[in-house]
Design an enzyme around this catalytic site. Structure first.
Site, mmCIF file in Angstrom:
data_model
loop_
_atom_site.group_PDB
_atom_site.id
_atom_site.type_symbol
_atom_site.label_atom_id
_atom_site.label_comp_id
_atom_site.label_asym_id
_atom_site.label_seq_id
_atom_site.Cartn_x
_atom_site.Cartn_y
_atom_site.Cartn_z
ATOM 1 N N ASP A 120 5.121 -0.750 8.071
ATOM 2 C CA ASP A 120 5.440 0.068 9.235
ATOM 3 C C ASP A 120 6.245 1.227 8.699
ATOM 4 O O ASP A 120 7.164 1.055 7.907
ATOM 5 C CB ASP A 120 6.223 -0.708 10.291
ATOM 6 C CG ASP A 120 6.213 0.070 11.604
ATOM 7 O OD1 ASP A 120 5.119 0.293 12.157
ATOM 8 O OD2 ASP A 120 7.292 0.483 12.069
ATOM 9 N N TYR A 178 2.420 13.551 9.309
ATOM 10 C CA TYR A 178 3.369 14.657 9.132
ATOM 11 C C TYR A 178 3.329 15.248 7.724
ATOM 12 O O TYR A 178 4.183 16.072 7.381
ATOM 13 C CB TYR A 178 4.787 14.162 9.446
ATOM 14 C CG TYR A 178 4.948 13.643 10.861
ATOM 15 C CD1 TYR A 178 5.303 14.495 11.906
ATOM 16 C CD2 TYR A 178 4.741 12.299 11.167
ATOM 17 C CE1 TYR A 178 5.447 14.032 13.206
ATOM 18 C CE2 TYR A 178 4.878 11.813 12.467
ATOM 19 C CZ TYR A 178 5.234 12.683 13.482
ATOM 20 O OH TYR A 178 5.369 12.222 14.764
ATOM 21 N N ASP A 179 2.355 14.862 6.907
ATOM 22 C CA ASP A 179 2.270 15.374 5.527
ATOM 23 C C ASP A 179 2.333 16.906 5.434
ATOM 24 O O ASP A 179 2.966 17.436 4.515
ATOM 25 C CB ASP A 179 0.988 14.874 4.843
ATOM 26 C CG ASP A 179 1.106 13.421 4.386
ATOM 27 O OD1 ASP A 179 2.237 12.900 4.337
ATOM 28 O OD2 ASP A 179 0.071 12.812 4.081
ATOM 29 N N HIS A 202 7.028 6.922 0.061
ATOM 30 C CA HIS A 202 7.662 5.705 0.590
ATOM 31 C C HIS A 202 6.708 4.507 0.488
ATOM 32 O O HIS A 202 7.086 3.433 0.068
ATOM 33 C CB HIS A 202 8.077 5.954 2.043
ATOM 34 C CG HIS A 202 6.992 6.570 2.894
ATOM 35 N ND1 HIS A 202 6.249 7.656 2.475
ATOM 36 C CD2 HIS A 202 6.487 6.233 4.109
ATOM 37 C CE1 HIS A 202 5.361 7.952 3.401
ATOM 38 N NE2 HIS A 202 5.482 7.113 4.401
ATOM 39 N N ARG A 203 5.419 4.719 0.865
ATOM 40 C CA ARG A 203 4.456 3.612 0.847
ATOM 41 C C ARG A 203 4.137 3.201 -0.587
ATOM 42 O O ARG A 203 4.014 2.014 -0.892
ATOM 43 C CB ARG A 203 3.187 4.008 1.616
ATOM 44 C CG ARG A 203 2.268 2.834 1.921
ATOM 45 C CD ARG A 203 1.162 3.174 2.917
ATOM 46 N NE ARG A 203 1.715 3.672 4.157
ATOM 47 C CZ ARG A 203 1.770 4.956 4.507
ATOM 48 N NH1 ARG A 203 1.262 5.885 3.732
ATOM 49 N NH2 ARG A 203 2.328 5.317 5.631
#
Ligand code: IMP
Length: 194
Positions: free
Chosen positions: A70, A151-152, A177-178
């Site tokens: 998430d 939002y990239d 983050h991922r």
């Protein structure tokens, strides 16, 4: 690879499954979509809780070890918004970007971070492991680039002068983050499960 493990990745977003399989390449771990009917109620108040809700639903549906992420964008000047509501901030990806840029326009502070929580559960939905990772940066004044999603096009990671949407998949995955969360999770799986 001699030892390998296939894990259900709890999402309806094919782009995410593609992204996590790219990051996991060569690790012995691979990911597949959950069965039809996967439709979790994401009503948790944290990234960690929502990733657990998704992983548990996928595990129960598939009777298989499942991993969920998430994630979202937290903007400092907006008190962490849109945060866990990143996917629901407005009705389309472009409207979400426009709304964020408009809300942030009065502020000089454009610091932000992407956050990703991941939860791995067994076939009964019991938690095996949980990790959280961040990618810090700034919100650009105008959007640029067409790679990636969400939002990239308005996020410039610290240490770079371009948005994530202007980066190759390889570069994004190495700093995102991922990417960070998944590498930590894969290290755990390699040490403990395969
Ligand atoms: P999730 O699928 O519930 O984790 O929703 C996360 C939402 O946060 C997405 O729909 C995007 O709007 C945003 N988001 C999360 N990760 C990224 C990313 O890597 N790039 C751009 N937007 C992201």
């Amino acid at each position: 690879m001699e030892n390998s493990l296939q894990i259900v990745f709890a999402t309806g977003n094919l782009h995410k499954v593609h992204e996590v399989n790219e990051i996991a390449k060569g690790s012995g771990v691979s990911f597949i979509l959950p069965p039809e009917g996967f439709d979790p109620l994401e009503n948790g108040e944290t990234f960690e809780r929502n990733s657990y809700i998704k992983a548990k639903e996928a595990a129960i549906l598939s009777d298989s070890i499942s991993l969920a992420d998430d994630s979202g964008l937290c903007v400092e000047a907006l008190n962490g918004e849109p945060g866990i509501f990143s996917a629901r901030y407005d009705s389309t990806p472009q409207k979400r970007i426009d709304k964020l840029l408009a809300n942030l326009a009065p502020f000089g502070n454009r610091n932000a971070k992407f956050v990703c929580a991941m939860t791995l559960v067994d076939g009964n939905g019991e938690i095996i492991h949980q990790v959280t990772a961040e990618c810090r940066g700034k919100i650009s004044k105008v959007q640029s680039g067409s790679n990636g999603f969400g939002y990239d096009p308005i996020f410039i990671p610290d240490g770079y002068t371009m948005t994530i949407a202007q980066m190759s998949d390889e570069l994004k995955n190495s700093i995102s983050h991922r990417g960070k969360a998944l590498r930590m999770m894969i290290e755990y799986i390699q040490k403990n499960l395969i």
